[in-house]
Design an enzyme around this catalytic site. Structure first.
Site, PDB file in Angstrom:
ATOM      1  N   ASP A 144     -11.312   2.089   3.526  1.00 54.10           N
ATOM      2  CA  ASP A 144     -11.577   0.668   3.291  1.00 54.10           C
ATOM      3  C   ASP A 144     -13.063   0.435   3.011  1.00 54.10           C
ATOM      4  O   ASP A 144     -13.445  -0.617   2.507  1.00 54.10           O
ATOM      5  CB  ASP A 144     -11.183  -0.145   4.539  1.00 54.10           C
ATOM      6  CG  ASP A 144      -9.933  -0.970   4.316  1.00 54.10           C
ATOM      7  OD1 ASP A 144      -9.556  -1.167   3.147  1.00 54.10           O
ATOM      8  OD2 ASP A 144      -9.340  -1.417   5.318  1.00 54.10           O
TER       9      ASP A 144
ATOM     10  N   GLN B  81      -5.035  -2.129   9.326  1.00 53.92           N
ATOM     11  CA  GLN B  81      -4.813  -3.425   8.683  1.00 53.92           C
ATOM     12  C   GLN B  81      -5.405  -4.544   9.547  1.00 53.92           C
ATOM     13  O   GLN B  81      -5.104  -4.649  10.727  1.00 53.92           O
ATOM     14  CB  GLN B  81      -3.302  -3.639   8.470  1.00 53.92           C
ATOM     15  CG  GLN B  81      -2.954  -4.899   7.714  1.00 53.92           C
ATOM     16  CD  GLN B  81      -3.459  -4.888   6.267  1.00 53.92           C
ATOM     17  OE1 GLN B  81      -3.341  -3.890   5.549  1.00 53.92           O
ATOM     18  NE2 GLN B  81      -4.039  -5.999   5.839  1.00 53.92           N
TER      19      GLN B  81
ATOM     20  N   LYS C  83       0.839  -1.205   0.000  1.00 47.03           N
ATOM     21  CA  LYS C  83       0.000   0.000   0.000  1.00 47.03           C
ATOM     22  C   LYS C  83       0.874   1.255   0.000  1.00 47.03           C
ATOM     23  O   LYS C  83       0.599   2.221  -0.727  1.00 47.03           O
ATOM     24  CB  LYS C  83      -0.935  -0.024   1.217  1.00 47.03           C
ATOM     25  CG  LYS C  83      -2.064  -1.044   1.043  1.00 47.03           C
ATOM     26  CD  LYS C  83      -2.791  -1.424   2.325  1.00 47.03           C
ATOM     27  CE  LYS C  83      -3.764  -2.577   2.030  1.00 47.03           C
ATOM     28  NZ  LYS C  83      -4.422  -3.140   3.205  1.00 47.03           N
TER      29      LYS C  83
END
Ligand code: NAP
Length: 282
Positions: free
Chosen positions: A119, A96, A52
């Site tokens: 997200d 995460q 990322k």
């Protein structure tokens, strides 16, 4: 049969985004910034977070990766999220997953400001998705639809079967396929006659996390197969998907491969979501 390359499409989209972001400093006085929180040292998570950060650099946006030991308390994590929520130069916040067992994932995800939830996992974004309200879309499902559209694959009126019903992939991709007017069946571990259900699919999306689970008998001739799974092949130790690619590919019209399929699209959509969050504020 054609292999649809998520790698190729995501490279192209990232290049386009880099052209767009090159104008941001002069237009807006700053660049978009993505904050990524990583708890612990799980090898898979470390590699995702590194990917990322690399993609942010490629597109020319800022990235701050914040790492914590496995032992961090839920409260400390929530404090950091509150800080990032309040920071006007942070546009996207991603925690995460998975988190250690002593931390409640739902509490943590709900603590992220909806407008920084890149997200797309915040309950308010989920609610918006299911009520067809403008929202930040979860990255993997968004990437799957983009990939299908990039090949002009017709979705409307097709039988789409999604194997897997997670909040991250299975459920949201089912909703997006429904929004594209597919007739959607969601299958899971309690589905009876799974092979038969899957073999009815014009578009088969597999997100279960079992290496090479989908075999040739589960796939209709000419089907489009999207393999979301990321697993280790128990024999070779190499990355593989949920679909037995070598056995299945011949029967399909389009198929994605692991690696190089949905993974790069997920990261690309994360960057796109960060830019979208930034632009919504400007
Ligand atoms: P998850 O939360 O573990 O959900 C797995 C789903 O698969 C569940 O709905 C489960 O059914 C179903 N399932 C498990 N075994 C099954 C079986 N034998 N038959 C039918 N259904 C079965 O997983 P996830 O987060 O959705 O991830 C799925 C896979 O995609 C993993 O390999 C993950 O690493 C990968 N992934 C990849 C990306 C990417 O960017 N490429 C992104 C996210 C995830 P029940 O609900 O009945 O338990």
């Amino acid at each position: 049969m054609k292999i649809i390359s998520g790698k190729e499409l995501s490279d192209k989209l990232k290049k386009n985004m880099a052209v767009e972001t090159a104008t941001f400093e002069s237009h807006f006085g700053r660049l978009p910034k993505l904050a990524v929180i990583l708890v612990g040292n799980d090898a898979g998570s470390v590699s995702y977070v590194t990917g990322k950060a690399k993609a942010c650099a490629e597109v020319g946006i800022l990235n701050e990766t914040i790492r914590y030991e496995e032992t961090i308390s839920e409260n400390e994590l929530l404090q950091k999220i509150a800080e990032l929520n309040a920071d006007t130069t942070t546009d996207g916040i991603l925690v995460q997953l998975p988190l250690p067992k002593h931390i409640n994932e739902k509490t943590v995800i709900s603590a992220i400001k909806q407008e920084k939830d890149v997200d797309g996992f915040h309950p308010l974004n989920t609610a918006a998705l299911w009520s067809k309200t403008d929202c930040i879309l979860p990255c993997t499902p968004k990437g799957i639809i983009k990939l299908l559209k990039s090949e002009n694959i017709e979705i409307a009126g097709k039988n789409a079967v999604v194997i897997g019903r997670s909040n991250i992939v299975g459920l949201p991709v089912s909703k997006l396929l429904l929004d594209e007017n597919a007739t959607v069946t969601i299958a899971h571990s309690r589905t009876k006659n799974l092979a038969e259900v899957a073999a009815n699919a014009d578009i088969l999306v597999v997100a279960i996390g079992r290496p090479k689970f989908v075999t040739a008998e589960m796939v209709k001739n000419g089907a489009v197969v999207i393999d979301v799974g990321v697993n280790r092949d128990l024999e070779t130790g190499k990355l593989c998907g949920d679909v037995d690619f070598d056995a299945v590919a011949e029967k399909t019209s389009f198929i994605t491969k692991v690696p190089g399929g949905i993974g790069p699209m997920t990261i690309c959509c994360l960057i796109e979501n960060t830019i979208e969050c930034f632009l919504r504020k400007m």
